[in-house]
Design a protein around this motif. Structure first.
Motif, PDB file in Angstrom:
ATOM      1  N   ILE A 192      19.442  14.973   2.947  1.00 20.85           N
ATOM      2  CA  ILE A 192      18.340  15.213   3.918  1.00 20.85           C
ATOM      3  C   ILE A 192      18.882  15.884   5.021  1.00 20.85           C
ATOM      4  O   ILE A 192      19.899  15.873   5.566  1.00 20.85           O
ATOM      5  N   ALA A 193      18.062  17.104   5.310  1.00 24.62           N
ATOM      6  CA  ALA A 193      18.052  17.746   6.552  1.00 24.62           C
ATOM      7  C   ALA A 193      17.270  17.349   7.651  1.00 24.62           C
ATOM      8  O   ALA A 193      15.996  17.299   7.238  1.00 24.62           O
ATOM      9  N   ARG A 194      17.805  17.260   8.987  1.00 29.26           N
ATOM     10  CA  ARG A 194      16.674  16.897   9.851  1.00 29.26           C
ATOM     11  C   ARG A 194      17.233  17.590  11.234  1.00 29.26           C
ATOM     12  O   ARG A 194      18.315  17.512  11.537  1.00 29.26           O
ATOM     13  N   PRO A 196      16.923  18.403  15.510  1.00 28.45           N
ATOM     14  CA  PRO A 196      16.814  17.364  16.712  1.00 28.45           C
ATOM     15  C   PRO A 196      15.403  17.353  17.045  1.00 28.45           C
ATOM     16  O   PRO A 196      14.904  16.469  17.920  1.00 28.45           O
ATOM     17  N   SER A 197      14.310  18.312  16.608  1.00 30.84           N
ATOM     18  CA  SER A 197      12.951  18.185  17.101  1.00 30.84           C
ATOM     19  C   SER A 197      12.206  17.491  16.062  1.00 30.84           C
ATOM     20  O   SER A 197      10.941  17.151  15.947  1.00 30.84           O
ATOM     21  N   GLY A 198      12.830  16.812  14.670  1.00 29.95           N
ATOM     22  CA  GLY A 198      12.107  15.966  14.005  1.00 29.95           C
ATOM     23  C   GLY A 198      11.984  16.692  12.621  1.00 29.95           C
ATOM     24  O   GLY A 198      11.541  16.098  11.826  1.00 29.95           O
ATOM     25  N   GLU A 199      12.045  17.875  12.404  1.00 28.75           N
ATOM     26  CA  GLU A 199      11.727  18.400  11.309  1.00 28.75           C
ATOM     27  C   GLU A 199      12.717  18.049  10.099  1.00 28.75           C
ATOM     28  O   GLU A 199      13.614  17.620  10.382  1.00 28.75           O
ATOM     29  N   GLU A 242      15.694   9.100   9.836  1.00 28.02           N
ATOM     30  CA  GLU A 242      14.730   8.797  11.091  1.00 28.02           C
ATOM     31  C   GLU A 242      15.284   7.671  11.768  1.00 28.02           C
ATOM     32  O   GLU A 242      15.471   7.428  13.024  1.00 28.02           O
ATOM     33  N   GLY A 243      15.607   6.542  11.076  1.00 28.51           N
ATOM     34  CA  GLY A 243      16.095   5.196  11.672  1.00 28.51           C
ATOM     35  C   GLY A 243      17.449   5.236  12.393  1.00 28.51           C
ATOM     36  O   GLY A 243      17.593   4.564  13.288  1.00 28.51           O
ATOM     37  N   LEU A 244      18.227   6.273  11.954  1.00 33.78           N
ATOM     38  CA  LEU A 244      19.625   6.147  12.724  1.00 33.78           C
ATOM     39  C   LEU A 244      19.610   7.650  13.478  1.00 33.78           C
ATOM     40  O   LEU A 244      20.668   7.717  14.332  1.00 33.78           O
ATOM     41  N   GLY A 245      18.648   8.325  13.592  1.00 33.50           N
ATOM     42  CA  GLY A 245      18.315   9.420  14.404  1.00 33.50           C
ATOM     43  C   GLY A 245      19.535  10.571  14.145  1.00 33.50           C
ATOM     44  O   GLY A 245      20.039  11.423  14.876  1.00 33.50           O
ATOM     45  N   VAL A 246      19.639  10.791  12.831  1.00 37.76           N
ATOM     46  CA  VAL A 246      20.523  11.669  12.394  1.00 37.76           C
ATOM     47  C   VAL A 246      20.372  13.154  12.759  1.00 37.76           C
ATOM     48  O   VAL A 246      18.799  13.254  12.235  1.00 37.76           O
ATOM     49  N   THR A 247      20.937  13.952  13.185  1.00 35.51           N
ATOM     50  CA  THR A 247      20.627  15.307  13.089  1.00 35.51           C
ATOM     51  C   THR A 247      21.728  16.485  12.316  1.00 35.51           C
ATOM     52  O   THR A 247      22.842  15.803  12.402  1.00 35.51           O
ATOM     53  N   GLY A 248      21.407  17.389  11.681  1.00 31.88           N
ATOM     54  CA  GLY A 248      21.971  17.794  10.684  1.00 31.88           C
ATOM     55  C   GLY A 248      21.845  17.510   9.285  1.00 31.88           C
ATOM     56  O   GLY A 248      20.831  17.088   9.111  1.00 31.88           O
ATOM     57  N   MET A 249      22.768  17.518   8.377  1.00 30.03           N
ATOM     58  CA  MET A 249      22.641  17.252   6.974  1.00 30.03           C
ATOM     59  C   MET A 249      23.195  15.538   6.803  1.00 30.03           C
ATOM     60  O   MET A 249      24.305  15.259   7.405  1.00 30.03           O
ATOM     61  N   ALA A 293      19.710  23.169  11.217  1.00 26.18           N
ATOM     62  CA  ALA A 293      19.312  21.714  11.698  1.00 26.18           C
ATOM     63  C   ALA A 293      19.816  21.857  12.982  1.00 26.18           C
ATOM     64  O   ALA A 293      19.302  20.956  14.064  1.00 26.18           O
ATOM     65  N   VAL A 294      21.332  21.890  13.232  1.00 24.75           N
ATOM     66  CA  VAL A 294      21.984  21.315  14.322  1.00 24.75           C
ATOM     67  C   VAL A 294      21.682  22.316  15.580  1.00 24.75           C
ATOM     68  O   VAL A 294      21.476  21.943  16.808  1.00 24.75           O
ATOM     69  N   LEU A 295      21.376  23.718  15.277  1.00 26.62           N
ATOM     70  CA  LEU A 295      20.533  24.536  16.269  1.00 26.62           C
ATOM     71  C   LEU A 295      19.277  24.406  16.416  1.00 26.62           C
ATOM     72  O   LEU A 295      18.439  25.030  17.368  1.00 26.62           O
ATOM     73  N   ASP A 296      18.594  23.560  15.652  1.00 24.57           N
ATOM     74  CA  ASP A 296      17.059  23.381  15.859  1.00 24.57           C
ATOM     75  C   ASP A 296      16.379  24.598  15.339  1.00 24.57           C
ATOM     76  O   ASP A 296      15.327  24.768  16.000  1.00 24.57           O
TER      77      ASP A 296
END
Length: 377
Positions: A192-194, A196-199, A242-249, A293-296
């Motif tokens: 999953i990729a996520r 900081p803005s939630g995409e 979503e639940g852990l607030g992961v950003t990136g891969m 992802a990490v650069l939003d």
């Protein structure tokens, strides 16, 4: 001015972020643990990632800090946040990848399906868990284990007595994690990729083949994966991200059980071995996606380029001559197979590279990938 990403850790994952960073015009910098690491070509600093001053100095001129591994201590991560540095994934998320007991507890709160488990502080408690679970279980050290390290399948609690003794000597103390020995038909992984803005975007669920606790092969997408199985794996991955607030891969390792459940085994908050196939098999590799992802930045498409992709790890490498001596014959054998090496010295069981084949017939793709990898054995 270019966007600037600082990667803590100089291993092969950082190495494989370099090419997509160049393609996207991103200035990538690496804090390597020592000279001659896999990502040495981008190493702008060499130092101890456990030292806050070293890490803060490295982070001074970058837009975001991310990671090749999850081992940076929480106090160092918190020091970065306090200094106003953007850190993705952040310490609140990374704690769940750093401590398996913390992870299990939080996943239970989120209602994520996982094996039965317990925290045990001594041999008696561990024996009690064994007695309640048919006399066999998996015991793990909560921190620091990977590629089969820190994991034992046991039938008697005394088999973990040395680990309890080590914990007793550790200033941090703590318990061991014990889990039911899951009867599974195969292992899967969901990336999953996520941002900081939630995409959030999911890759196809893949099948992983483990040998001696180390990933040996990955098949993408997982064969014989019914639409419902793929949906369940994606829902689990997205729920964790979503639940852990992961950003990136995020990589979620899964068991597909004999009774048709899907259970979470392990987590990684970074590019992961189970996603290496995406370098050549997906529209957007996990390494490019992690940087996006990490650069939003907007995330890239995750569809496969061909119906099948098979990644085979090169483990250990040849005892004499190194990979370079074997490369011409390997490349000539199957010209459609891509070879990636990590700049590491051969060592038994060590991941020194991987190969990826893609195509329309799974049997042919598997044969090609395995045949090229065998040239480096």
């Amino acid at each position: 001015m270019s966007l600037r990403v600082g990667v803590i850790g100089g291993g092969q994952l950082a190495r494989m972020m370099i090419a997509p960073a160049v393609e996207l015009g991103i200035d990538i910098r690496v804090l390597a643990e020592g000279e001659g690491m896999s990502a040495a070509i981008a190493a702008s600093a060499v130092g101890d990632y456990r030292d806050a001053d070293t890490v803060l100095a490295f982070a001074r001129d970058v837009d975001v800090i991310t990671f090749d591994h999850e081992h940076v201590p929480q106090p160092v991560l918190r020091a970065l946040i306090e200094a106003g540095v953007a850190v993705h994934p952040g310490p609140d998320a990374l704690q769940y990848a750093q401590d398996k007991l913390v992870m299990r507890s939080r996943l239970a709160e989120l209602g994520i399906p996982q094996p039965d488990w317990a925290a045990v502080s001594d041999v008696a408690q561990l024996q009690g868990f064994l007695d309640d679970h048919n006399g066999r279980a998996v015991v793990k050290t909560p921190r620091g284990g990977y590629d089969g390290k820190g994991v034992r399948v046991i039938s008697h609690a005394e088999e973990a007595a040395d680990w309890f003794a080590t914990l007793a000597e550790d200033a941090r103390g703590g318990d061991l994690l014990v889990e039911e020995l899951v009867s599974f038909r195969r292992e899967l992984a969901q990336q999953i990729a996520r941002t900081p803005s939630g995409e959030m975007l999911a890759y196809p669920v893949v099948e992983t083949v483990q040998r001696d606790g180390v990933c040996a092969e990955v098949i993408a997408p997982a064969p014989h994966a019914a639409a419902r199985l793929a949906e369940v794996a994606r829902e689990i991955g997205e729920g964790i991200a979503e639940g852990l607030g992961v950003t990136g891969m995020l990589a979620v390792e899964l068991f597909e059980t004999d009774d048709d459940r899907v259970l979470v085994n392990e987590l990684a908050m970074r590019p992961h071995n189970s996603g290496h196939w995406s370098q050549d098999g997906s529209i957007t590799s996990q390494f490019e996606q992690h940087l996006r992802a990490v650069l939003d930045l907007p995330l890239g498409a995750t569809a496969t380029r061909q119906p099948w992709a098979v990644m085979v790890n090169i483990l250990g490498g040849p005892a004499e001559g190194g990979l370079a001596q074997r490369m011409p014959a390997a490349l000539a054998a199957h010209t459609g197979v891509k070879v990636h090496t990590y700049g590491k010295d051969p060592r038994p069981g060590r991941k020194v590279g991987h190969v990826t084949a893609t195509g329309v017939d799974l049997d042919d793709v598997c044969y090609d990938a395995r045949a090229v990898a065998a040239h480096f054995a």
